[in-house]
Write a protein that holds these residues in place. Structure first.
Motif, PDB file in Angstrom:
ATOM      1  N   ILE A  26       0.946  -1.156  -0.059  1.00  0.00           N
ATOM      2  CA  ILE A  26       0.122  -0.252  -0.022  1.00  0.00           C
ATOM      3  C   ILE A  26       0.889   1.285  -0.162  1.00  0.00           C
ATOM      4  O   ILE A  26       1.174   1.779   1.132  1.00  0.00           O
ATOM      5  CB  ILE A  26      -0.697   0.039   1.276  1.00  0.00           C
ATOM      6  CG1 ILE A  26      -1.640  -1.388   1.452  1.00  0.00           C
ATOM      7  CG2 ILE A  26      -2.175   1.070   1.113  1.00  0.00           C
ATOM      8  CD1 ILE A  26      -2.444  -1.349   2.751  1.00  0.00           C
ATOM      9  N   ARG A  27       1.192   1.663  -1.185  1.00  0.00           N
ATOM     10  CA  ARG A  27       2.002   2.993  -1.129  1.00  0.00           C
ATOM     11  C   ARG A  27       1.512   3.856  -1.886  1.00  0.00           C
ATOM     12  O   ARG A  27       0.838   4.968  -1.772  1.00  0.00           O
ATOM     13  CB  ARG A  27       3.437   2.409  -1.722  1.00  0.00           C
ATOM     14  CG  ARG A  27       4.367   3.664  -1.695  1.00  0.00           C
ATOM     15  CD  ARG A  27       5.809   3.441  -1.486  1.00  0.00           C
ATOM     16  NE  ARG A  27       6.303   2.838  -0.094  1.00  0.00           N
ATOM     17  CZ  ARG A  27       6.476   1.818   0.293  1.00  0.00           C
ATOM     18  NH1 ARG A  27       6.275   0.784  -0.370  1.00  0.00           N
ATOM     19  NH2 ARG A  27       6.837   1.726   1.440  1.00  0.00           N
ATOM     20  N   GLY A  28       1.288   3.599  -3.298  1.00  0.00           N
ATOM     21  CA  GLY A  28       0.812   4.411  -4.400  1.00  0.00           C
ATOM     22  C   GLY A  28       1.701   5.883  -4.592  1.00  0.00           C
ATOM     23  O   GLY A  28       2.984   5.842  -4.048  1.00  0.00           O
ATOM     24  N   HIS A  30       1.354   8.831  -3.131  1.00  0.00           N
ATOM     25  CA  HIS A  30       0.926   9.933  -2.148  1.00  0.00           C
ATOM     26  C   HIS A  30       2.100  10.896  -2.031  1.00  0.00           C
ATOM     27  O   HIS A  30       2.964  10.755  -2.230  1.00  0.00           O
ATOM     28  CB  HIS A  30       0.587   9.261  -0.768  1.00  0.00           C
ATOM     29  CG  HIS A  30      -0.449   8.087  -0.965  1.00  0.00           C
ATOM     30  ND1 HIS A  30      -1.797   8.592  -1.130  1.00  0.00           N
ATOM     31  CD2 HIS A  30      -0.558   6.898  -0.867  1.00  0.00           C
ATOM     32  CE1 HIS A  30      -2.485   7.506  -1.195  1.00  0.00           C
ATOM     33  NE2 HIS A  30      -1.577   6.459  -0.887  1.00  0.00           N
ATOM     34  N   THR A 203      -6.624   5.551  -0.017  1.00  0.00           N
ATOM     35  CA  THR A 203      -6.077   4.203   0.503  1.00  0.00           C
ATOM     36  C   THR A 203      -7.174   3.628   1.342  1.00  0.00           C
ATOM     37  O   THR A 203      -7.352   2.367   1.089  1.00  0.00           O
ATOM     38  CB  THR A 203      -4.646   4.066   1.025  1.00  0.00           C
ATOM     39  OG1 THR A 203      -4.697   4.862   2.307  1.00  0.00           O
ATOM     40  CG2 THR A 203      -3.705   4.550   0.065  1.00  0.00           C
ATOM     41  N   HIS A 206      -9.631   2.501  -1.024  1.00  0.00           N
ATOM     42  CA  HIS A 206      -9.394   1.368  -1.720  1.00  0.00           C
ATOM     43  C   HIS A 206      -9.545  -0.155  -1.149  1.00  0.00           C
ATOM     44  O   HIS A 206      -9.710  -1.070  -1.611  1.00  0.00           O
ATOM     45  CB  HIS A 206      -7.731   1.536  -2.390  1.00  0.00           C
ATOM     46  CG  HIS A 206      -7.267   0.535  -3.010  1.00  0.00           C
ATOM     47  ND1 HIS A 206      -7.481   0.019  -4.303  1.00  0.00           N
ATOM     48  CD2 HIS A 206      -6.422  -0.653  -2.486  1.00  0.00           C
ATOM     49  CE1 HIS A 206      -6.768  -1.131  -4.626  1.00  0.00           C
ATOM     50  NE2 HIS A 206      -6.106  -1.602  -3.473  1.00  0.00           N
ATOM     51  N   TYR A 256      -2.615   5.030  -7.373  1.00  0.00           N
ATOM     52  CA  TYR A 256      -2.068   3.735  -6.958  1.00  0.00           C
ATOM     53  C   TYR A 256      -2.437   2.638  -8.148  1.00  0.00           C
ATOM     54  O   TYR A 256      -3.590   2.798  -8.663  1.00  0.00           O
ATOM     55  CB  TYR A 256      -3.061   3.244  -5.679  1.00  0.00           C
ATOM     56  CG  TYR A 256      -2.242   1.972  -5.219  1.00  0.00           C
ATOM     57  CD1 TYR A 256      -1.112   1.385  -5.297  1.00  0.00           C
ATOM     58  CD2 TYR A 256      -3.509   0.913  -4.511  1.00  0.00           C
ATOM     59  CE1 TYR A 256      -0.865   0.324  -4.555  1.00  0.00           C
ATOM     60  CE2 TYR A 256      -3.127   0.037  -3.822  1.00  0.00           C
ATOM     61  CZ  TYR A 256      -1.830  -0.546  -4.046  1.00  0.00           C
ATOM     62  OH  TYR A 256      -1.500  -1.670  -3.349  1.00  0.00           O
ATOM     63  N   ASN A 259      -5.561   0.337  -7.662  1.00  0.00           N
ATOM     64  CA  ASN A 259      -6.801   0.678  -7.625  1.00  0.00           C
ATOM     65  C   ASN A 259      -7.265   0.693  -9.272  1.00  0.00           C
ATOM     66  O   ASN A 259      -8.345   0.472  -9.561  1.00  0.00           O
ATOM     67  CB  ASN A 259      -6.789   2.044  -7.175  1.00  0.00           C
ATOM     68  CG  ASN A 259      -8.399   2.424  -6.584  1.00  0.00           C
ATOM     69  OD1 ASN A 259      -9.079   1.850  -6.053  1.00  0.00           O
ATOM     70  ND2 ASN A 259      -8.974   3.624  -7.589  1.00  0.00           N
ATOM     71  N   ASP A 293       4.096  -2.288  -9.111  1.00  0.00           N
ATOM     72  CA  ASP A 293       3.465  -1.838 -10.413  1.00  0.00           C
ATOM     73  C   ASP A 293       3.735  -2.632 -11.540  1.00  0.00           C
ATOM     74  O   ASP A 293       3.077  -2.750 -12.443  1.00  0.00           O
ATOM     75  CB  ASP A 293       4.505  -0.557 -10.360  1.00  0.00           C
ATOM     76  CG  ASP A 293       3.870   0.472  -9.470  1.00  0.00           C
ATOM     77  OD1 ASP A 293       2.546   0.479  -8.759  1.00  0.00           O
ATOM     78  OD2 ASP A 293       4.688   1.554  -9.321  1.00  0.00           O
TER      79      ASP A 293
END
Length: 308
Positions: A26-28, A30, A203, A206, A256, A259, A293
């Motif tokens: 869980i990073r994305g 942000h 997040t 998500h 993300y 998502n 990714d």
């Protein structure tokens, strides 16, 4: 069969059998990093330092004592801001080990802001490749302990609720199917609380979307197994999952890669080929900065081939 009903939340989320995904980080993308000047300016113009703008009438001795106490408070506030800024920067750079070591110094803190970040860092460390099994388990339980403490210190902190939910799911992996199913209700409650406290946190939206997707995807025979354990096991729909994924994208577009992928998969499940193609293409074209990714890119490519 019952042993595959539930699995990790977010990173694995809740249902490995239903979802079959690899670990999700869980990073994305942000926007964690802020300049020290901006944080310092905020500290000096907010309630943390309003005493600088006007002091009560005190005797000389009292004034000096007051000044020493308040100056110490300013230093502590600024130190906290600097540490949190450094922590968020390390997180954005995926410097997991360095982040963990930085925050471990604050494991006995009474500040939820340190504790939920330490919970997240402990969890991320447990997910690193080639992590020895016993050390992984230790970090999982350690992460939950910090998340639980963060929630105890500040039950109005949305991030504490979010990471408590995530870490509770991880701990359930070691406690059997019945506990995992029972925990799923608690997990949803805390995610919903996190969203109420901060509706703009993509997040949390998500993760709750992922929770809904996992239970919507659960095959009928696994539902029967769950029903044997609980008279009314958790349920959800693809429509509900879609709503959360879309809301996450609305509050923070392209935050993300996962998502985007989940939007494509949800539309596929709902037999909407046109929209599935749209979101899977976006997932495929998302810049691959992390291992996850790259995994998202590969899965999106494979699903696009299936759609023709």
């Amino acid at each position: 069969m019952a042993g595959i009903v539930l699995t990790r939340c977010v990173s694995r989320t809740l249902l490995s059998a239903a979802y079959g995904a690899k670990t999700i980080r869980i990073r994305g993308s942000h926007r964690f990093y802020r300049t020290a000047f901006r944080r310092t300016a905020t500290a000096l113009t907010s309630g943390r330092a309003t005493f600088l703008l006007g002091l009560p009438a005190l005797s000389c001795l009292a004034y000096e004592a007051y000044h020493r106490v308040q100056s110490s408070a300013v230093v502590q506030a600024l130190e906290k801001e600097e540490v949190l800024e450094q922590a968020d920067y390390l997180y954005s750079c995926a410097e997991t080990e360095k982040l963990y070591q930085l925050l471990l110094q604050y494991k006995d803190s009474d500040d939820a802001e340190f504790l939920w970040r330490l919970a997240r860092a402990s969890r991320d460390l447990s997910l690193l490749p080639n992590m020895e099994a016993e050390r992984k388990k230790q970090l999982v339980f350690e992460a939950f302990e910090y998340a639980e403490k963060a929630l105890e210190k500040d039950d109005k902190c949305f991030a504490a609720h979010k990471w408590y939910a995530v870490c509770l799911s991880d701990v359930g992996e070691y406690k059997g199917v019945k506990v995992k199913i029972g925990n799923s209700y608690i997990i949803r409650d805390h995610l919903e609380t996190a969203i109420k406290l901060n509706p703009k946190d993509a997040t949390s939206l998500h993760i709750l979307g992922f929770w809904c997707f996992a239970f919507a995807e659960l095959p009928w025979y696994q539902r029967k197994v769950a029903a044997v354990i609980f008279s009314s096991p958790p349920t959800s729909t693809y429509e509900e999952a879609l709503d959360f994924f879309l809301k996450a994208e609305e509050v923070d577009p392209n935050f993300y890669s996962k998502n985007l992928l989940m939007l494509g998969k949800t539309y596929m499940a709902m037999k909407d080929k046109e929209k599935a193609l749209l979101w899977l293409t976006k997932a495929k074209e998302y810049p691959a900065h992390t291992l996850e990714d790259k995994e998202v890119h590969k899965e999106a490519v494979d699903l696009l081939k299936k759609l023709g």
